[in-house]
Design a protein around this motif. Structure first.
Motif, mmCIF file in Angstrom:
data_model
loop_
_atom_site.group_PDB
_atom_site.id
_atom_site.type_symbol
_atom_site.label_atom_id
_atom_site.label_comp_id
_atom_site.label_asym_id
_atom_site.label_seq_id
_atom_site.Cartn_x
_atom_site.Cartn_y
_atom_site.Cartn_z
ATOM 1 N N ALA A 168 0.874 -1.188 0.000
ATOM 2 C CA ALA A 168 0.000 0.000 0.000
ATOM 3 C C ALA A 168 0.906 1.231 0.000
ATOM 4 C CB ALA A 168 -0.907 -0.017 1.217
ATOM 5 N N GLY B 111 -1.055 4.201 1.041
ATOM 6 C CA GLY B 111 -1.990 3.984 2.141
ATOM 7 C C GLY B 111 -1.331 3.565 3.442
ATOM 8 N N VAL C 141 -2.634 15.732 -4.100
ATOM 9 C CA VAL C 141 -3.388 14.874 -5.028
ATOM 10 C C VAL C 141 -3.245 13.384 -4.726
ATOM 11 C CG1 VAL C 141 -3.360 16.521 -6.936
ATOM 12 C CG2 VAL C 141 -1.576 14.788 -6.789
ATOM 13 N N THR C 142 -2.238 13.007 -3.941
ATOM 14 C CA THR C 142 -2.080 11.570 -3.688
ATOM 15 C C THR C 142 -2.659 11.139 -2.338
ATOM 16 O OG1 THR C 142 0.170 11.987 -2.911
ATOM 17 C CG2 THR C 142 -0.082 11.226 -5.181
ATOM 18 N N LYS D 212 -3.093 11.859 4.558
ATOM 19 C CA LYS D 212 -3.441 10.563 5.146
ATOM 20 C C LYS D 212 -2.292 9.571 4.970
ATOM 21 C CE LYS D 212 -8.239 11.495 4.075
ATOM 22 N NZ LYS D 212 -9.340 11.261 3.169
ATOM 23 N N PRO D 213 -2.272 8.454 5.609
ATOM 24 C CA PRO D 213 -3.179 8.054 6.679
ATOM 25 C C PRO D 213 -2.759 8.658 8.027
ATOM 26 C CG PRO D 213 -1.619 6.299 6.191
ATOM 27 C CD PRO D 213 -1.315 7.410 5.243
ATOM 28 N N ALA D 214 -3.742 9.062 8.791
ATOM 29 C CA ALA D 214 -3.542 9.575 10.154
ATOM 30 C C ALA D 214 -2.400 10.593 10.236
ATOM 31 C CB ALA D 214 -3.313 8.415 11.118
ATOM 32 N N ASN D 215 -2.430 11.595 9.365
ATOM 33 C CA ASN D 215 -1.438 12.688 9.362
ATOM 34 C C ASN D 215 -0.021 12.235 9.017
ATOM 35 O OD1 ASN D 215 -3.244 14.683 9.824
ATOM 36 N ND2 ASN D 215 -2.785 14.952 12.000
ATOM 37 N N TYR E 5 -2.229 25.075 4.401
ATOM 38 C CA TYR E 5 -3.374 25.197 3.487
ATOM 39 C C TYR E 5 -4.671 24.831 4.207
ATOM 40 C CZ TYR E 5 -6.356 24.532 -0.595
ATOM 41 O OH TYR E 5 -7.379 24.606 -1.506
ATOM 42 N N ASP E 6 -4.619 23.728 4.964
ATOM 43 C CA ASP E 6 -5.801 23.276 5.687
ATOM 44 C C ASP E 6 -6.242 24.326 6.710
ATOM 45 O OD1 ASP E 6 -7.768 21.380 6.616
ATOM 46 O OD2 ASP E 6 -6.508 21.081 8.370
ATOM 47 N N PHE F 291 -7.416 27.642 4.362
ATOM 48 C CA PHE F 291 -8.550 27.592 3.442
ATOM 49 C C PHE F 291 -9.694 26.682 3.883
ATOM 50 C CE2 PHE F 291 -5.031 29.204 0.948
ATOM 51 C CZ PHE F 291 -5.610 30.340 0.424
ATOM 52 N N ASP F 292 -9.414 25.706 4.762
ATOM 53 C CA ASP F 292 -10.518 24.880 5.263
ATOM 54 C C ASP F 292 -11.020 25.411 6.601
ATOM 55 O OD1 ASP F 292 -10.490 23.180 3.146
ATOM 56 O OD2 ASP F 292 -9.070 21.774 4.057
ATOM 57 N N ARG F 293 -10.080 25.844 7.452
ATOM 58 C CA ARG F 293 -10.472 26.235 8.807
ATOM 59 C C ARG F 293 -10.498 27.754 8.979
ATOM 60 N NH1 ARG F 293 -6.455 21.993 11.739
ATOM 61 N NH2 ARG F 293 -7.349 22.800 13.672
#
Lengths: 301, 462
Positions: A155, A158, A241-242, A246-249, A259-260, A263-265
């Motif tokens: 994986a 992953g 993009v990949t 993840k996984p788990a930081n 960025y998170d 732009f997300d928070r």
């Protein structure tokens, strides 16, 4: 009192020429000020504020930096980024040097140089997506081959222990040709007479590599290392993009975390503080590296 | 012929040249920054943003019907993929290029509501009359803000079901009737876990319930993986199990201020759910990727069952070589089934340039006329009971029994997405926490610490 000897028609023309020159420099200067200096200064200012984009920023002093020191995710991200930089730069520099020396000593084929440079023409996003498909655990042709060879499927993206080395190697694949060409250009600046002298003295290829190529390449190698290390610390698109952290930081590199946060928070103040911290780290590394490698001096002189 | 002195002419030409350079330098970045999806900004156009390309044709049909009724108004639909939708939307609010109307998600809207970026629909003429009773039960409530105003007009709904390949279940001796009547519990997994074991096959052909089964060498899993489910509150993963065990996310919903991820009952459910992967009955976390979603796992025969939402109906129905069956989510320790009731809504930004046109369009989207068009298309279940009936009829015509999804509404076994502040921060904590449990690196009891951090966000205030 002696008058300066520069008295000539020039001083009369100089202010006019300076104005004209300034006008020509202006477009680049405006771009530089608008897209580099101003955002940098604004970023530094925002790092001392709490800012969500839609309402006015609030001055919070050193709060963001205090949070940064106590933020385990930040330190974890820094560790992940360093892991990436070490694998990426380590492998890339060695392989690029090898390719460059082989090209320099064995061939003058421009077709080969083109082939080496080809992956650089692919964008990071496309390279990331293509390798994501190739290395998919269940459906990827890469894993089909691994299974066909009698090994267990891996994986690559992953599994927490595989993800960062995989992303680093995807980027090595993409950038190694360009780095090799930079080193190759440096190799061409070494006079052939030095190698001829070495050969007359009976030096082996390995000895010439160690005692001639490496020392004389030092300025260009320093440049390549400084550029690639700065670039590596800023890795974002391939990860986005990949694995997207993840996984788990396990692949949550600093830029992705920034960025998170932004732009997300919508925590632009804290995201700016991390960016400033990254800028300081990179400046320190560059200065240290420059001095350590005596990058400004050549052994050819 | 110019009469200007030479010197002057030269200066002018240099100045003109430099000025044009400066103009170019200023114009280029401006052109580069210009949004690709410009807000219409006139009273004849309503700009509308959505992310699901599959639903676009149905809404294009609505836009056509809307234009017929309102000849002076046109709707310009822009579809932006989910991955960049929210970033673009946020930037558009700052740049002043926001759409007049946009499709909103219940997980995202508290942030915009909190920032005061949305228009209360009950204060705009055309949308003032929208009532909660116009929609299927439970759909309107999450869209009521803390101030009691309505910030979204529900447009569709979804529940969770179990998709399966009949060829595989039949071969394993599991009947459709059995699959429709499964139950689970955190002690031994109940008939649900037994069925998963029966459907799991290792490399030697041994099933999960047979002696000698090799859990480390599975070629077909009973249940597909759909990631760990931290970012969607486990909507398609663990939420049905947790809720059917009597658990709820927060102290109240919407606008709860205390999360319950530290409750022992919830943690038991999570330990059991991710334990399915440990036993080899569910595909491991590593098998999930952007190229290997549950539908792909079902399609390739790597998994026998896949839990997913009703919005995936057409995707699953379109899988070649899969004889599709759908079962409801299993009953839990409470003796009841449970499914999250998801639903999207249309919202109007505070800074919308054509607010009146926007309100007319939202009112039309919420009307039976448009909802029935969406129902006929059947990509999703529309928010109104009438539209839902149309969608069921379309599915029936296509040979698909969608009662596993609709029964949750009929039996009142749905629960809502947790609508709270700090949703993005909570995601950032829950995604890695759940992935760690799934991969076996942490027990579910580690969620107590995550929950403490989440609740700390609420103690700090907004």
């Amino acid at each position: 009192m002696i008058k300066p000897t520069t008295a000539s028609p020039a001083p009369g023309r100089a202010p006019g020429e300076a104005r004209t020159a300034l006008l020509f420099i202006a477009p680049a200067m405006i771009g530089y000020l608008a897209f580099l200096v101003w955002p940098t200064l604004r970023g530094v200012y925002l790092s001392f504020t709490s800012f969500d984009l839609l309402s006015a920023e609030k001055w919070v002093g050193l709060d963001n930096y205090r949070r940064l020191v106590n933020d385990p995710v930040f330190w974890d991200s820094l560790g992940v980024t360093l892991h990436y930089v070490v694998v990426n730069i380590g492998v890339q520099t060695v392989v690029a040097l090898l390719i460059a020396v082989l090209m320099h000593r064995l061939t003058s084929s421009t077709v080969l140089r083109g082939v080496v440079l080809a992956p650089y023409l692919v964008s990071n996003v496309v390279a990331g997506i293509v390798w994501l498909w190739i290395l998919d655990t269940q459906l990827g042709v890469g894993n089909e081959i691994i299974e066909w060879l009698g090994f267990e499927r891996i994986a690559f993206f992953g599994d927490a222990s595989w993800a960062i080395p995989t992303i680093a190697l995807v980027n090595v694949w993409r950038h190694v040709g360009y780095t090799a060409l930079l080193i190759f250009a440096g190799l061409q600046s070494i006079p052939p007479t030095v190698y001829e002298a070495g050969r007359v003295d009976g030096a082996s290829e390995w000895r010439m590599f160690r005692s001639i190529t490496i020392p004389l390449l030092r300025p260009i190698l320093s440049l390549v290392l400084i550029i690639t290390i700065i670039g590596s610390f800023q890795v974002f698109d391939t990860v986005s993009v990949t694995t997207d952290g993840k996984p788990a930081n396990a692949t949550n590199v600093l830029q992705l975390y920034v960025y998170d946060l932004a732009f997300d928070r919508l925590q632009f103040g804290y995201a700016s503080a991390i960016s400033v911290a990254l800028m300081l780290v990179l400046t320190a590394i560059t200065v240290f590296q420059y001095r350590l490698m005596r990058a400004g001096r050549s052994d050819l002189g | 012929m110019s009469t200007a002195p030479r010197g002057t002419r030269r200066r002018i030409s240099v100045r003109a040249c430099a000025a044009s350079f400066v103009a170019l330098a200023l114009a280029l970045p401006a052109a580069g920054c210009a949004p690709q999806t410009v807000s219409a900004g006139d009273e004849h156009t309503v700009s509308y943003w959505m992310w699901d390309s599959a639903q676009q044709p149905a809404y294009e049909a609505c836009a056509k019907a809307f234009h017929k009724k309102n000849p002076g108004l046109r709707v310009k639909i822009t579809q932006i993929g989910w991955d960049s939708y929210w970033t673009k939307l946020t930037s558009s609010f700052i740049a002043g290029t926001q759409p007049d109307v946009f499709t909103n998600h219940v997980a995202k809207y508290p942030q915009y509501e909190g920032l005061g970026a949305l228009s209360p629909l009950d204060e705009l003429g055309p949308t003032r009359g929208i009532e909660a009773s116009d929609y299927e039960p439970g759909l309107a409530k999450p869209w009521t803000g803390r101030d009691g105003h309505r910030y979204g007009a529900p447009k569709d709904w979804d529940t969770i079901g179990v998709f399966y390949n009949k060829k595989i279940t039949k071969a394993a001796g599991v009947s459709d009737a059995e699959l429709r009547d499964l139950a689970w519990n955190p002690r031994d997994g109940g008939s649900f876990e037994k069925t998963l074991a029966r459907l799991t096959v290792d490399a030697n052909g041994k099933r999960g319930d047979e002696p000698g089964f090799d859990k480390d060498n599975v070629v077909r899993y009973g249940l597909a993986t759909n990631d760990a489910g931290g970012d969607n509150s486990g909507q398609t993963q663990w939420s049905s199990f947790a809720a059917s065990a009597g658990w709820s996310y927060t102290d109240k919903n919407p606008w709860g201020e205390h999360y319950n991820y530290d409750q022992k009952g919830f943690q038991k459910t999570i330990d059991w759910y991710f334990g399915l992967a440990e036993k080899g009955y569910m595909a491991p976390l590593e098998d999930y990727s952007d190229t290997n979603h549950p539908e792909t796992q079902l399609d390739s025969g790597k998994a026998a069952l896949a839990m997913h939402g009703s919005w995936m109906l057409s995707t699953f129905a379109g899988l070649k070589g899969v004889d599709l069956g759908i079962a409801p989510t299993p009953k839990g320790p409470t003796g009841k089934r449970a499914s999250m009731l998801g639903g999207l809504a249309d919202s109007i930004p505070k800074g919308a340039k054509n607010k009146q046109g926007a309100a007319k369009w939202v009112a039309f989207l919420a009307s039976d006329e448009c909802q029935n068009l969406v129902g006929k298309d059947a990509t999703v279940f529309p928010a109104t009971p009438e539209g839902t009936k149309k969608a069921i009829a379309t599915h029936r015509k296509n040979g698909l029994d969608v009662s596993p999804f609709t029964r949750h509404l009929e039996e009142g076994t749905t629960f809502s997405f947790p609508v709270t502040d700090h949703a993005a921060d909570i995601n950032a904590m829950m995604i890695p926490a759940m992935q760690e449990i799934y991969s076996g690196d942490s027990p579910a009891s580690s969620l107590s610490e995550t929950n403490r951090q989440i609740n700390f966000l609420f103690q700090q205030g907004n």
